[in-house]
Design an enzyme around this catalytic site. Structure first.
Site, PDB file in Angstrom:
ATOM      1  N   ASP A  48       0.848  -1.191   0.000  1.00  0.00           N
ATOM      2  CA  ASP A  48       0.000   0.000   0.000  1.00  0.00           C
ATOM      3  C   ASP A  48       0.884   1.242   0.000  1.00  0.00           C
ATOM      4  O   ASP A  48       2.009   1.229   0.501  1.00  0.00           O
ATOM      5  CB  ASP A  48      -0.918   0.018   1.235  1.00  0.00           C
ATOM      6  CG  ASP A  48      -2.146   0.908   1.035  1.00  0.00           C
ATOM      7  OD1 ASP A  48      -3.252   0.359   0.845  1.00  0.00           O
ATOM      8  OD2 ASP A  48      -1.999   2.153   1.047  1.00  0.00           O
ATOM      9  N   ASN A  91      -5.465  -3.976  -7.002  1.00  0.00           N
ATOM     10  CA  ASN A  91      -6.679  -3.522  -6.314  1.00  0.00           C
ATOM     11  C   ASN A  91      -6.654  -2.041  -5.936  1.00  0.00           C
ATOM     12  O   ASN A  91      -7.711  -1.430  -5.771  1.00  0.00           O
ATOM     13  CB  ASN A  91      -6.869  -4.395  -5.058  1.00  0.00           C
ATOM     14  CG  ASN A  91      -7.933  -3.863  -4.142  1.00  0.00           C
ATOM     15  OD1 ASN A  91      -9.127  -4.004  -4.406  1.00  0.00           O
ATOM     16  ND2 ASN A  91      -7.516  -3.213  -3.059  1.00  0.00           N
ATOM     17  N   TYR A 161     -13.736   8.309 -13.011  1.00  0.00           N
ATOM     18  CA  TYR A 161     -13.645   6.963 -12.425  1.00  0.00           C
ATOM     19  C   TYR A 161     -14.199   5.924 -13.409  1.00  0.00           C
ATOM     20  O   TYR A 161     -13.586   4.883 -13.645  1.00  0.00           O
ATOM     21  CB  TYR A 161     -14.432   6.959 -11.111  1.00  0.00           C
ATOM     22  CG  TYR A 161     -14.405   5.665 -10.339  1.00  0.00           C
ATOM     23  CD1 TYR A 161     -13.290   5.326  -9.572  1.00  0.00           C
ATOM     24  CD2 TYR A 161     -15.493   4.795 -10.339  1.00  0.00           C
ATOM     25  CE1 TYR A 161     -13.264   4.144  -8.840  1.00  0.00           C
ATOM     26  CE2 TYR A 161     -15.468   3.617  -9.612  1.00  0.00           C
ATOM     27  CZ  TYR A 161     -14.365   3.297  -8.859  1.00  0.00           C
ATOM     28  OH  TYR A 161     -14.341   2.125  -8.125  1.00  0.00           O
ATOM     29  N   LYS A 165     -12.246   2.674 -14.995  1.00  0.00           N
ATOM     30  CA  LYS A 165     -12.679   1.304 -14.715  1.00  0.00           C
ATOM     31  C   LYS A 165     -13.111   0.584 -16.000  1.00  0.00           C
ATOM     32  O   LYS A 165     -12.978  -0.633 -16.101  1.00  0.00           O
ATOM     33  CB  LYS A 165     -13.782   1.300 -13.651  1.00  0.00           C
ATOM     34  CG  LYS A 165     -13.292   1.789 -12.278  1.00  0.00           C
ATOM     35  CD  LYS A 165     -12.145   0.944 -11.733  1.00  0.00           C
ATOM     36  CE  LYS A 165     -11.739   1.342 -10.329  1.00  0.00           C
ATOM     37  NZ  LYS A 165     -10.663   0.501  -9.773  1.00  0.00           N
ATOM     38  N   THR A 196     -16.601   0.760   2.288  1.00  0.00           N
ATOM     39  CA  THR A 196     -15.190   0.991   2.632  1.00  0.00           C
ATOM     40  C   THR A 196     -14.954   2.502   2.731  1.00  0.00           C
ATOM     41  O   THR A 196     -15.802   3.305   2.299  1.00  0.00           O
ATOM     42  CB  THR A 196     -14.241   0.436   1.541  1.00  0.00           C
ATOM     43  OG1 THR A 196     -14.289   1.333   0.409  1.00  0.00           O
ATOM     44  CG2 THR A 196     -14.586  -0.973   1.113  1.00  0.00           C
TER      45      THR A 196
HETATM   46  N1  LIG Z   1     -15.719   0.630  -2.162  1.00  0.00           N
HETATM   47  C1  LIG Z   1     -16.435   0.659  -3.272  1.00  0.00           C
HETATM   48  O1  LIG Z   1     -17.603   1.080  -3.284  1.00  0.00           O
HETATM   49  C2  LIG Z   1     -15.834   0.136  -4.549  1.00  0.00           C
HETATM   50  C3  LIG Z   1     -16.713  -0.269  -5.572  1.00  0.00           C
HETATM   51  C4  LIG Z   1     -16.172  -0.729  -6.752  1.00  0.00           C
HETATM   52  C5  LIG Z   1     -14.805  -0.800  -6.914  1.00  0.00           C
HETATM   53  N2  LIG Z   1     -13.975  -0.387  -5.910  1.00  0.00           N
HETATM   54  C6  LIG Z   1     -12.543  -0.464  -6.142  1.00  0.00           C
HETATM   55  O2  LIG Z   1     -11.960  -1.276  -5.160  1.00  0.00           O
HETATM   56  C7  LIG Z   1     -10.586  -0.918  -4.986  1.00  0.00           C
HETATM   57  C8  LIG Z   1     -10.292  -0.769  -3.519  1.00  0.00           C
HETATM   58  O3  LIG Z   1     -11.074   0.300  -3.028  1.00  0.00           O
HETATM   59  P1  LIG Z   1     -11.603   0.415  -1.525  1.00  0.00           P
HETATM   60  O4  LIG Z   1     -13.042   0.625  -1.599  1.00  0.00           O
HETATM   61  O5  LIG Z   1     -11.045  -0.662  -0.703  1.00  0.00           O
HETATM   62  O6  LIG Z   1     -10.932   1.827  -1.173  1.00  0.00           O
HETATM   63  P2  LIG Z   1     -10.077   2.335   0.079  1.00  0.00           P
HETATM   64  O7  LIG Z   1      -9.944   3.793  -0.112  1.00  0.00           O
HETATM   65  O8  LIG Z   1     -10.680   1.818   1.340  1.00  0.00           O
HETATM   66  O9  LIG Z   1      -8.673   1.612  -0.128  1.00  0.00           O
HETATM   67  C9  LIG Z   1      -7.842   1.932  -1.206  1.00  0.00           C
HETATM   68  C10 LIG Z   1      -6.405   1.679  -0.783  1.00  0.00           C
HETATM   69  O10 LIG Z   1      -5.574   1.941  -1.910  1.00  0.00           O
HETATM   70  C11 LIG Z   1      -4.424   2.622  -1.466  1.00  0.00           C
HETATM   71  N3  LIG Z   1      -3.835   3.396  -2.555  1.00  0.00           N
HETATM   72  C12 LIG Z   1      -4.302   4.541  -3.110  1.00  0.00           C
HETATM   73  N4  LIG Z   1      -3.434   4.976  -4.033  1.00  0.00           N
HETATM   74  C13 LIG Z   1      -2.424   4.079  -4.079  1.00  0.00           C
HETATM   75  C14 LIG Z   1      -1.207   3.984  -4.824  1.00  0.00           C
HETATM   76  N5  LIG Z   1      -0.867   4.938  -5.709  1.00  0.00           N
HETATM   77  N6  LIG Z   1      -0.410   2.917  -4.625  1.00  0.00           N
HETATM   78  C15 LIG Z   1      -0.738   1.969  -3.712  1.00  0.00           C
HETATM   79  N7  LIG Z   1      -1.837   2.025  -2.938  1.00  0.00           N
HETATM   80  C16 LIG Z   1      -2.667   3.066  -3.141  1.00  0.00           C
HETATM   81  C17 LIG Z   1      -4.925   3.516  -0.340  1.00  0.00           C
HETATM   82  O11 LIG Z   1      -3.853   3.919   0.511  1.00  0.00           O
HETATM   83  C18 LIG Z   1      -5.930   2.602   0.344  1.00  0.00           C
HETATM   84  O12 LIG Z   1      -5.316   1.855   1.377  1.00  0.00           O
HETATM   85  C19 LIG Z   1     -10.389   0.347  -5.811  1.00  0.00           C
HETATM   86  O13 LIG Z   1      -9.788   0.010  -7.037  1.00  0.00           O
HETATM   87  C20 LIG Z   1     -11.795   0.843  -6.028  1.00  0.00           C
HETATM   88  O14 LIG Z   1     -11.912   1.617  -7.176  1.00  0.00           O
HETATM   89  C21 LIG Z   1     -14.469   0.063  -4.749  1.00  0.00           C
END
Ligand SMILES: NC(=O)c1ccc[n+]([C@@H]2O[C@H](COP(=O)([O-])OP(=O)(O)OC[C@H]3O[C@@H](n4cnc5c(N)ncnc54)[C@H](O)[C@@H]3O)[C@@H](O)[C@H]2O)c1
Length: 286
Positions: A48, A91, A161, A165, A196
Protein backbone atom coordinates in the site's frame (compact mmCIF):
# COMPACT_ATOMS: atom_id res chain seq x y z
CA UNK A 1 -12.77 -6.42 10.69
CA UNK A 2 -12.21 -10.16 11.01
CA UNK A 3 -12.56 -12.51 8.07
CA UNK A 4 -15.44 -14.94 8.25
CA UNK A 5 -13.39 -17.47 6.39
CA UNK A 6 -11.99 -20.61 7.87
CA UNK A 7 -9.43 -22.91 6.27
CA UNK A 8 -12.39 -25.25 5.67
CA UNK A 9 -13.76 -22.83 3.05
CA UNK A 10 -14.53 -24.55 -0.21
CA UNK A 11 -11.78 -22.72 -2.07
CA UNK A 12 -9.04 -22.84 0.59
CA UNK A 13 -7.20 -25.56 -1.31
CA UNK A 14 -6.74 -23.20 -4.22
CA UNK A 15 -4.77 -20.68 -2.15
CA UNK A 16 -2.90 -22.79 0.37
CA UNK A 17 0.86 -22.23 0.11
CA UNK A 18 0.54 -19.83 -2.84
CA UNK A 19 2.07 -16.36 -2.83
CA UNK A 20 -0.14 -13.33 -3.35
CA UNK A 21 0.54 -9.61 -3.67
CA UNK A 22 -2.41 -7.33 -2.94
CA UNK A 23 -2.11 -3.65 -3.80
CA UNK A 24 -4.16 -1.15 -1.84
CA UNK A 25 -4.08 -3.69 1.00
CA UNK A 26 -4.08 -1.11 3.77
CA UNK A 27 -7.81 -0.42 3.67
CA UNK A 28 -11.24 -1.58 2.57
CA UNK A 29 -11.41 -4.32 -0.05
CA UNK A 30 -7.63 -4.88 -0.16
CA UNK A 31 -7.51 -5.39 3.60
CA UNK A 32 -10.39 -7.89 3.46
CA UNK A 33 -8.81 -9.73 0.52
CA UNK A 34 -5.54 -9.95 2.47
CA UNK A 35 -7.26 -11.39 5.53
CA UNK A 36 -9.30 -13.85 3.48
CA UNK A 37 -6.22 -15.01 1.54
CA UNK A 38 -4.23 -15.47 4.75
CA UNK A 39 -7.12 -17.45 6.27
CA UNK A 40 -7.09 -19.64 3.17
CA UNK A 41 -3.40 -20.38 3.71
CA UNK A 42 -1.74 -18.05 1.18
CA UNK A 43 1.58 -16.26 1.74
CA UNK A 44 0.35 -12.68 1.61
CA UNK A 45 2.19 -9.49 0.75
CA UNK A 46 0.16 -6.42 1.75
CA UNK A 47 1.29 -3.52 -0.46
CA UNK A 48 0.00 0.00 0.00
CA UNK A 49 0.97 3.61 -0.51
CA UNK A 50 0.39 3.98 3.23
CA UNK A 51 2.97 1.73 4.95
CA UNK A 52 1.40 2.18 8.39
CA UNK A 53 -1.98 0.99 7.11
CA UNK A 54 -0.33 -1.94 5.29
CA UNK A 55 1.50 -2.96 8.47
CA UNK A 56 -1.69 -2.72 10.55
CA UNK A 57 -3.40 -5.20 8.19
CA UNK A 58 -0.39 -7.47 7.72
CA UNK A 59 0.68 -7.80 11.39
CA UNK A 60 -2.31 -9.71 12.81
CA UNK A 61 -2.48 -12.15 9.85
CA UNK A 62 1.24 -12.91 9.72
CA UNK A 63 1.65 -11.27 6.31
CA UNK A 64 4.41 -9.06 5.00
CA UNK A 65 3.78 -5.32 4.65
CA UNK A 66 5.39 -3.32 1.85
CA UNK A 67 5.23 0.38 1.03
CA UNK A 68 4.32 0.52 -2.65
CA UNK A 69 3.07 3.28 -4.90
CA UNK A 70 1.47 1.56 -7.91
CA UNK A 71 2.16 4.63 -10.04
CA UNK A 72 5.89 3.81 -9.70
CA UNK A 73 6.49 1.19 -12.43
CA UNK A 74 10.03 0.36 -11.21
CA UNK A 75 8.84 -0.24 -7.66
CA UNK A 76 6.03 -2.52 -8.87
CA UNK A 77 8.49 -4.42 -11.08
CA UNK A 78 10.98 -4.79 -8.21
CA UNK A 79 8.36 -6.23 -5.86
CA UNK A 80 6.99 -8.64 -8.47
CA UNK A 81 10.52 -9.78 -9.43
CA UNK A 82 11.34 -10.43 -5.79
CA UNK A 83 8.10 -12.19 -4.77
CA UNK A 84 7.29 -13.97 -8.06
CA UNK A 85 3.65 -14.10 -6.98
CA UNK A 86 1.26 -16.88 -7.93
CA UNK A 87 -1.51 -14.30 -7.61
CA UNK A 88 -1.42 -10.57 -8.18
CA UNK A 89 -4.39 -8.51 -7.03
CA UNK A 90 -4.28 -5.11 -8.75
CA UNK A 91 -6.68 -3.52 -6.31
CA UNK A 92 -5.39 -0.04 -5.38
CA UNK A 93 -7.69 2.68 -6.61
CA UNK A 94 -8.95 6.21 -6.04
CA UNK A 95 -12.09 8.03 -7.05
CA UNK A 96 -13.42 11.51 -7.71
CA UNK A 97 -17.08 12.40 -7.47
CA UNK A 98 -18.69 15.61 -8.66
CA UNK A 99 -19.23 17.72 -11.75
CA UNK A 100 -16.61 17.04 -14.42
CA UNK A 101 -16.05 20.78 -15.03
CA UNK A 102 -14.77 21.00 -11.43
CA UNK A 103 -12.09 18.36 -11.97
CA UNK A 104 -8.56 19.74 -12.38
CA UNK A 105 -6.13 18.31 -14.91
CA UNK A 106 -4.05 17.16 -11.96
CA UNK A 107 -7.00 15.11 -10.70
CA UNK A 108 -7.51 13.55 -14.15
CA UNK A 109 -3.81 12.65 -14.19
CA UNK A 110 -3.99 11.21 -10.67
CA UNK A 111 -6.91 8.90 -11.39
CA UNK A 112 -5.38 7.74 -14.70
CA UNK A 113 -2.05 7.13 -12.96
CA UNK A 114 -3.45 5.06 -10.10
CA UNK A 115 -6.46 3.30 -11.63
CA UNK A 116 -5.14 2.65 -15.14
CA UNK A 117 -1.34 2.91 -15.05
CA UNK A 118 -1.25 1.23 -11.63
CA UNK A 119 -2.96 -1.84 -13.12
CA UNK A 120 -0.81 -1.68 -16.27
CA UNK A 121 2.33 -1.63 -14.09
CA UNK A 122 1.15 -4.75 -12.28
CA UNK A 123 0.30 -6.54 -15.52
CA UNK A 124 3.53 -5.47 -17.27
CA UNK A 125 5.56 -6.80 -14.34
CA UNK A 126 3.68 -10.01 -13.53
CA UNK A 127 2.22 -11.23 -16.81
CA UNK A 128 5.53 -12.00 -18.64
CA UNK A 129 6.75 -13.82 -15.52
CA UNK A 130 3.52 -15.84 -15.34
CA UNK A 131 3.70 -16.67 -19.06
CA UNK A 132 7.29 -17.93 -18.65
CA UNK A 133 6.19 -20.08 -15.74
CA UNK A 134 2.94 -21.17 -17.34
CA UNK A 135 1.92 -24.31 -19.16
CA UNK A 136 -1.53 -25.76 -18.82
CA UNK A 137 -4.41 -24.77 -16.55
CA UNK A 138 -3.42 -22.01 -14.18
CA UNK A 139 0.19 -23.11 -13.69
CA UNK A 140 1.54 -19.66 -14.59
CA UNK A 141 -0.54 -17.77 -12.04
CA UNK A 142 -3.53 -15.47 -11.85
CA UNK A 143 -4.04 -11.73 -12.18
CA UNK A 144 -7.08 -10.25 -10.47
CA UNK A 145 -8.03 -6.68 -11.30
CA UNK A 146 -10.47 -4.69 -9.21
CA UNK A 147 -12.65 -2.69 -11.58
CA UNK A 148 -16.18 -1.69 -10.56
CA UNK A 149 -19.75 -1.52 -11.81
CA UNK A 150 -18.43 1.83 -13.02
CA UNK A 151 -16.44 -0.23 -15.52
CA UNK A 152 -19.64 -1.64 -16.99
CA UNK A 153 -22.12 1.21 -16.65
CA UNK A 154 -21.61 4.88 -17.47
CA UNK A 155 -22.82 6.61 -14.30
CA UNK A 156 -22.46 10.40 -14.42
CA UNK A 157 -20.74 12.54 -11.77
CA UNK A 158 -18.06 9.85 -11.39
CA UNK A 159 -17.04 10.27 -15.01
CA UNK A 160 -13.26 10.07 -14.60
CA UNK A 161 -13.65 6.96 -12.42
CA UNK A 162 -15.98 5.34 -14.97
CA UNK A 163 -13.40 5.98 -17.70
CA UNK A 164 -10.60 4.31 -15.74
CA UNK A 165 -12.68 1.30 -14.71
CA UNK A 166 -13.89 0.72 -18.29
CA UNK A 167 -10.19 0.58 -19.22
CA UNK A 168 -9.56 -2.02 -16.52
CA UNK A 169 -12.47 -4.19 -17.70
CA UNK A 170 -11.26 -3.99 -21.33
CA UNK A 171 -7.66 -4.77 -20.39
CA UNK A 172 -8.70 -7.71 -18.23
CA UNK A 173 -11.07 -9.39 -20.68
CA UNK A 174 -8.75 -8.94 -23.66
CA UNK A 175 -5.74 -10.18 -21.71
CA UNK A 176 -7.73 -13.17 -20.45
CA UNK A 177 -8.35 -14.36 -23.99
CA UNK A 178 -4.60 -14.16 -24.73
CA UNK A 179 -3.57 -15.67 -21.42
CA UNK A 180 -5.89 -18.69 -21.42
CA UNK A 181 -3.63 -20.82 -23.61
CA UNK A 182 -0.53 -19.82 -21.63
CA UNK A 183 -1.55 -21.11 -18.24
CA UNK A 184 -2.45 -17.70 -16.82
CA UNK A 185 -5.86 -16.72 -15.46
CA UNK A 186 -7.26 -13.20 -15.50
CA UNK A 187 -10.31 -12.20 -13.50
CA UNK A 188 -11.91 -8.77 -13.25
CA UNK A 189 -14.18 -7.93 -10.34
CA UNK A 190 -16.99 -5.42 -10.73
CA UNK A 191 -18.85 -4.69 -7.51
CA UNK A 192 -21.32 -1.89 -7.05
CA UNK A 193 -20.75 0.13 -3.85
CA UNK A 194 -18.80 -1.65 -1.11
CA UNK A 195 -18.77 -0.33 2.44
CA UNK A 196 -15.19 0.99 2.63
CA UNK A 197 -13.50 4.35 3.35
CA UNK A 198 -13.40 5.18 -0.38
CA UNK A 199 -17.06 6.22 -0.10
CA UNK A 200 -15.91 9.18 2.04
CA UNK A 201 -13.14 10.29 -0.34
CA UNK A 202 -12.64 12.21 -3.55
CA UNK A 203 -15.45 14.75 -3.46
CA UNK A 204 -15.08 17.57 -5.92
CA UNK A 205 -16.84 20.96 -5.85
CA UNK A 206 -20.03 21.10 -3.79
CA UNK A 207 -20.66 17.35 -3.70
CA UNK A 208 -20.11 15.49 -0.47
CA UNK A 209 -21.56 12.68 1.66
CA UNK A 210 -21.30 8.95 0.97
CA UNK A 211 -24.95 8.76 -0.08
CA UNK A 212 -23.80 10.68 -3.17
CA UNK A 213 -21.90 7.60 -4.38
CA UNK A 214 -24.66 5.23 -3.29
CA UNK A 215 -27.59 7.14 -4.82
CA UNK A 216 -25.59 7.63 -8.02
CA UNK A 217 -25.66 3.87 -8.53
CA UNK A 218 -29.16 3.37 -7.13
CA UNK A 219 -27.67 1.46 -4.18
CA UNK A 220 -29.53 1.47 -0.85
CA UNK A 221 -26.97 -0.42 1.19
CA UNK A 222 -23.34 -0.99 0.18
CA UNK A 223 -21.90 -4.51 0.10
CA UNK A 224 -20.08 -5.79 3.15
CA UNK A 225 -16.36 -5.91 2.15
CA UNK A 226 -15.77 -9.19 4.03
CA UNK A 227 -18.56 -10.90 2.07
CA UNK A 228 -17.29 -9.31 -1.13
CA UNK A 229 -13.72 -10.56 -0.54
CA UNK A 230 -15.13 -14.05 0.02
CA UNK A 231 -16.99 -13.82 -3.32
CA UNK A 232 -13.82 -12.66 -5.07
CA UNK A 233 -11.76 -15.57 -3.79
CA UNK A 234 -14.48 -18.03 -4.81
CA UNK A 235 -14.64 -16.50 -8.32
CA UNK A 236 -10.84 -16.53 -8.70
CA UNK A 237 -10.62 -20.14 -7.54
CA UNK A 238 -13.10 -20.99 -10.32
CA UNK A 239 -11.05 -18.88 -12.76
CA UNK A 240 -14.12 -16.86 -13.68
CA UNK A 241 -13.69 -14.06 -16.20
CA UNK A 242 -15.80 -11.58 -14.23
CA UNK A 243 -17.50 -11.15 -10.92
CA UNK A 244 -20.41 -8.72 -11.07
CA UNK A 245 -22.06 -8.36 -7.69
CA UNK A 246 -24.56 -8.06 -6.02
CA UNK A 247 -27.51 -9.53 -7.95
CA UNK A 248 -29.09 -6.10 -8.47
CA UNK A 249 -25.86 -5.00 -10.20
CA UNK A 250 -26.00 -8.01 -12.53
CA UNK A 251 -29.59 -7.11 -13.42
CA UNK A 252 -28.64 -3.46 -14.08
CA UNK A 253 -25.69 -4.56 -16.22
CA UNK A 254 -27.78 -6.96 -18.32
CA UNK A 255 -30.51 -4.34 -18.73
CA UNK A 256 -27.85 -1.91 -19.94
CA UNK A 257 -26.67 -4.38 -22.57
CA UNK A 258 -30.14 -5.11 -23.92
CA UNK A 259 -31.70 -1.66 -23.43
CA UNK A 260 -28.89 0.93 -23.54
CA UNK A 261 -31.30 3.82 -24.19
CA UNK A 262 -33.37 2.96 -21.13
CA UNK A 263 -30.34 2.81 -18.87
CA UNK A 264 -28.90 6.04 -20.31
CA UNK A 265 -32.18 7.80 -19.49
CA UNK A 266 -32.10 6.35 -15.95
CA UNK A 267 -28.51 7.64 -15.57
CA UNK A 268 -29.64 11.13 -16.56
CA UNK A 269 -32.39 10.94 -13.91
CA UNK A 270 -29.88 9.79 -11.28
CA UNK A 271 -27.61 12.75 -12.03
CA UNK A 272 -30.57 15.14 -11.72
CA UNK A 273 -31.51 13.50 -8.40
CA UNK A 274 -27.98 13.83 -7.06
CA UNK A 275 -27.83 17.50 -8.05
CA UNK A 276 -31.17 18.17 -6.30
CA UNK A 277 -29.90 16.42 -3.18
CA UNK A 278 -26.79 18.59 -3.10
CA UNK A 279 -28.86 21.76 -3.58
CA UNK A 280 -31.16 20.79 -0.69
CA UNK A 281 -28.10 20.18 1.47
CA UNK A 282 -26.63 23.55 0.55
CA UNK A 283 -29.92 25.30 1.51
CA UNK A 284 -30.46 23.33 4.74
CA UNK A 285 -29.65 25.21 7.98
CA UNK A 286 -26.40 24.00 9.55
N1 LIG B 1 -15.72 0.63 -2.16
C1 LIG B 1 -16.44 0.66 -3.27
O1 LIG B 1 -17.60 1.08 -3.28
C2 LIG B 1 -15.83 0.14 -4.55
C3 LIG B 1 -16.71 -0.27 -5.57
C4 LIG B 1 -16.17 -0.73 -6.75
C5 LIG B 1 -14.81 -0.80 -6.91
N2 LIG B 1 -13.97 -0.39 -5.91
C6 LIG B 1 -12.54 -0.46 -6.14
O2 LIG B 1 -11.96 -1.28 -5.16
C7 LIG B 1 -10.59 -0.92 -4.99
C8 LIG B 1 -10.29 -0.77 -3.52
O3 LIG B 1 -11.07 0.30 -3.03
P1 LIG B 1 -11.60 0.41 -1.53
O4 LIG B 1 -13.04 0.62 -1.60
O5 LIG B 1 -11.05 -0.66 -0.70
O6 LIG B 1 -10.93 1.83 -1.17
P2 LIG B 1 -10.08 2.33 0.08
O7 LIG B 1 -9.94 3.79 -0.11
O8 LIG B 1 -10.68 1.82 1.34
O9 LIG B 1 -8.67 1.61 -0.13
C9 LIG B 1 -7.84 1.93 -1.21
C10 LIG B 1 -6.40 1.68 -0.78
O10 LIG B 1 -5.57 1.94 -1.91
C11 LIG B 1 -4.42 2.62 -1.47
N3 LIG B 1 -3.84 3.40 -2.56
C12 LIG B 1 -4.30 4.54 -3.11
N4 LIG B 1 -3.43 4.98 -4.03
C13 LIG B 1 -2.42 4.08 -4.08
C14 LIG B 1 -1.21 3.98 -4.82
N5 LIG B 1 -0.87 4.94 -5.71
N6 LIG B 1 -0.41 2.92 -4.62
C15 LIG B 1 -0.74 1.97 -3.71
N7 LIG B 1 -1.84 2.02 -2.94
C16 LIG B 1 -2.67 3.07 -3.14
C17 LIG B 1 -4.93 3.52 -0.34
O11 LIG B 1 -3.85 3.92 0.51
C18 LIG B 1 -5.93 2.60 0.34
O12 LIG B 1 -5.32 1.85 1.38
C19 LIG B 1 -10.39 0.35 -5.81
O13 LIG B 1 -9.79 0.01 -7.04
C20 LIG B 1 -11.79 0.84 -6.03
O14 LIG B 1 -11.91 1.62 -7.18
C21 LIG B 1 -14.47 0.06 -4.75
Amino acid sequence: MASRLTPASTYAGHYRGRSAIITGAGSGIGACLSRALAAAGADVVCADLDPVAAAAVAGPIGARAVALDVTDADAVQALVTEVEPDLLFNNAGITFGGETEDLSLGQWDAIIDVNIRGVVHGVAAAYPLMVRRGGTGLSGGQIVNTASMGGLMAAGLITSYVMTKHAVVGLSLALRSEAAAKGVGVTVVCPSAVDTPILDKGYVGRFHGRDFYLKGQGVRRPLDPVTFADQVLAAVAENRAMLVTPRTARIQWRLGRFFPGLVQRASIRFVAKQRRLQEQRALAPR
